[in-house]
Design a protein around this motif. Sequence first.
Motif, short mmCIF file in Angstrom:
data_model
loop_
_atom_site.label_atom_id
_atom_site.label_comp_id
_atom_site.label_asym_id
_atom_site.label_seq_id
_atom_site.Cartn_x
_atom_site.Cartn_y
_atom_site.Cartn_z
N LEU A 263 -4.90 11.13 9.02
CA LEU A 263 -3.70 10.34 8.77
C LEU A 263 -2.60 10.96 9.62
O LEU A 263 -2.10 12.05 9.31
CB LEU A 263 -3.35 10.34 7.29
CG LEU A 263 -2.26 9.37 6.86
CD1 LEU A 263 -2.68 7.93 7.15
CD2 LEU A 263 -1.95 9.53 5.40
N HIS A 264 -2.29 10.32 10.70
CA HIS A 264 -1.26 10.79 11.62
C HIS A 264 -0.27 9.66 11.83
O HIS A 264 -0.37 8.60 11.19
CB HIS A 264 -1.88 11.28 12.94
CG HIS A 264 -2.90 10.34 13.50
ND1 HIS A 264 -2.57 9.14 14.08
CD2 HIS A 264 -4.25 10.42 13.54
CE1 HIS A 264 -3.67 8.53 14.48
NE2 HIS A 264 -4.71 9.28 14.16
N ARG B 23 -7.94 3.45 16.96
CA ARG B 23 -9.17 3.46 16.14
C ARG B 23 -8.85 3.89 14.72
O ARG B 23 -9.28 3.25 13.75
CB ARG B 23 -10.20 4.42 16.75
CG ARG B 23 -11.02 3.83 17.84
CD ARG B 23 -12.25 4.67 18.15
NE ARG B 23 -11.98 6.09 18.32
CZ ARG B 23 -11.73 6.69 19.48
NH1 ARG B 23 -11.73 5.98 20.58
NH2 ARG B 23 -11.50 7.97 19.53
N ASP B 24 -8.08 4.96 14.58
CA ASP B 24 -7.73 5.45 13.24
C ASP B 24 -6.88 4.45 12.49
O ASP B 24 -7.06 4.23 11.28
CB ASP B 24 -7.01 6.80 13.34
CG ASP B 24 -7.90 7.91 13.86
OD1 ASP B 24 -9.14 7.77 13.81
OD2 ASP B 24 -7.36 8.93 14.33
N LEU B 25 -5.95 3.78 13.18
CA LEU B 25 -5.12 2.75 12.56
C LEU B 25 -6.01 1.63 12.02
O LEU B 25 -5.82 1.15 10.90
CB LEU B 25 -4.12 2.21 13.57
CG LEU B 25 -3.13 1.16 13.06
CD1 LEU B 25 -1.81 1.30 13.79
CD2 LEU B 25 -3.65 -0.25 13.21
N GLY B 26 -6.99 1.23 12.81
CA GLY B 26 -7.91 0.17 12.37
C GLY B 26 -8.72 0.57 11.15
O GLY B 26 -8.88 -0.22 10.22
N ILE B 27 -9.21 1.79 11.15
CA ILE B 27 -9.99 2.27 10.00
C ILE B 27 -9.12 2.34 8.75
O ILE B 27 -9.51 1.86 7.69
CB ILE B 27 -10.64 3.64 10.31
CG1 ILE B 27 -11.69 3.50 11.40
CG2 ILE B 27 -11.25 4.24 9.04
CD1 ILE B 27 -12.17 4.83 11.98
N VAL B 28 -7.95 2.95 8.88
CA VAL B 28 -7.04 3.07 7.72
C VAL B 28 -6.66 1.69 7.21
O VAL B 28 -6.66 1.44 6.00
CB VAL B 28 -5.80 3.93 8.08
CG1 VAL B 28 -4.76 3.86 6.97
CG2 VAL B 28 -6.21 5.37 8.34
N GLY B 29 -6.34 0.77 8.11
CA GLY B 29 -5.95 -0.58 7.69
C GLY B 29 -7.08 -1.32 7.02
O GLY B 29 -6.90 -1.94 5.96
N ALA B 30 -8.27 -1.26 7.61
CA ALA B 30 -9.42 -1.97 7.04
C ALA B 30 -9.82 -1.39 5.70
O ALA B 30 -10.06 -2.13 4.73
CB ALA B 30 -10.60 -1.93 8.01
N VAL B 31 -9.88 -0.08 5.61
CA VAL B 31 -10.26 0.57 4.34
C VAL B 31 -9.19 0.31 3.29
O VAL B 31 -9.50 0.00 2.13
CB VAL B 31 -10.48 2.09 4.54
CG1 VAL B 31 -10.57 2.82 3.22
CG2 VAL B 31 -11.74 2.34 5.38
N GLY B 32 -7.92 0.39 3.68
CA GLY B 32 -6.84 0.15 2.72
C GLY B 32 -6.84 -1.26 2.18
O GLY B 32 -6.68 -1.49 0.98
N ASN B 33 -7.06 -2.22 3.06
CA ASN B 33 -7.09 -3.62 2.63
C ASN B 33 -8.29 -3.88 1.71
O ASN B 33 -8.17 -4.53 0.67
CB ASN B 33 -7.12 -4.53 3.85
CG ASN B 33 -6.76 -5.95 3.51
OD1 ASN B 33 -5.75 -6.20 2.87
ND2 ASN B 33 -7.59 -6.88 3.93
N ALA B 34 -9.46 -3.35 2.09
CA ALA B 34 -10.66 -3.53 1.26
C ALA B 34 -10.52 -2.81 -0.08
O ALA B 34 -10.92 -3.34 -1.12
CB ALA B 34 -11.89 -3.03 2.01
#
Length: 161
Positions: free
Chosen positions: A58-59, A127-138
Amino acid sequence: HEALAHDLPRIGAVAGGLVIVLLVASLRRAKEIVLALGVLVVGLGALFGIIGVLHVPLHLYSALVIPVLLGISVDEAMFLLHHARTATGQDAIAQTLRREAAPVITTALTTSAGLVALVAANYEGLRDLGIVGAVGNAANLVVALLLVPAGMRLMQRRDPG
């Protein structure tokens, strides 16, 4: 980086404040507002736990999606709560889930799919933004599907009339 580090908490506070204002304007019922905010808080907690387990950093770049998640992740709870108001019959909660679960799941997962597409980016921050966003939304989807019906059931028991 310093400007972003300075601005990110302010952006998060503004996003959170606007979400609260819009929840109050839309739901107008204190118990429903608290329930929707609870979904956000628990969902964000789940997000931080999951990315910790997955070792996703998380940066500043990946954290940029968190204020966005505040706005898009409250939708699931709001759709369920709004439909529950118009549901009739013996079990309004089951009726709400039958009618709203598929569209709520579809919209959340399509949003997550768009975010997870960023995993293909060469730049690690994206890449990290996409993972955090996708995981957070799910995560917020799962939390909404669990907490909203449970909260509605509790509200029914306390206010049987």
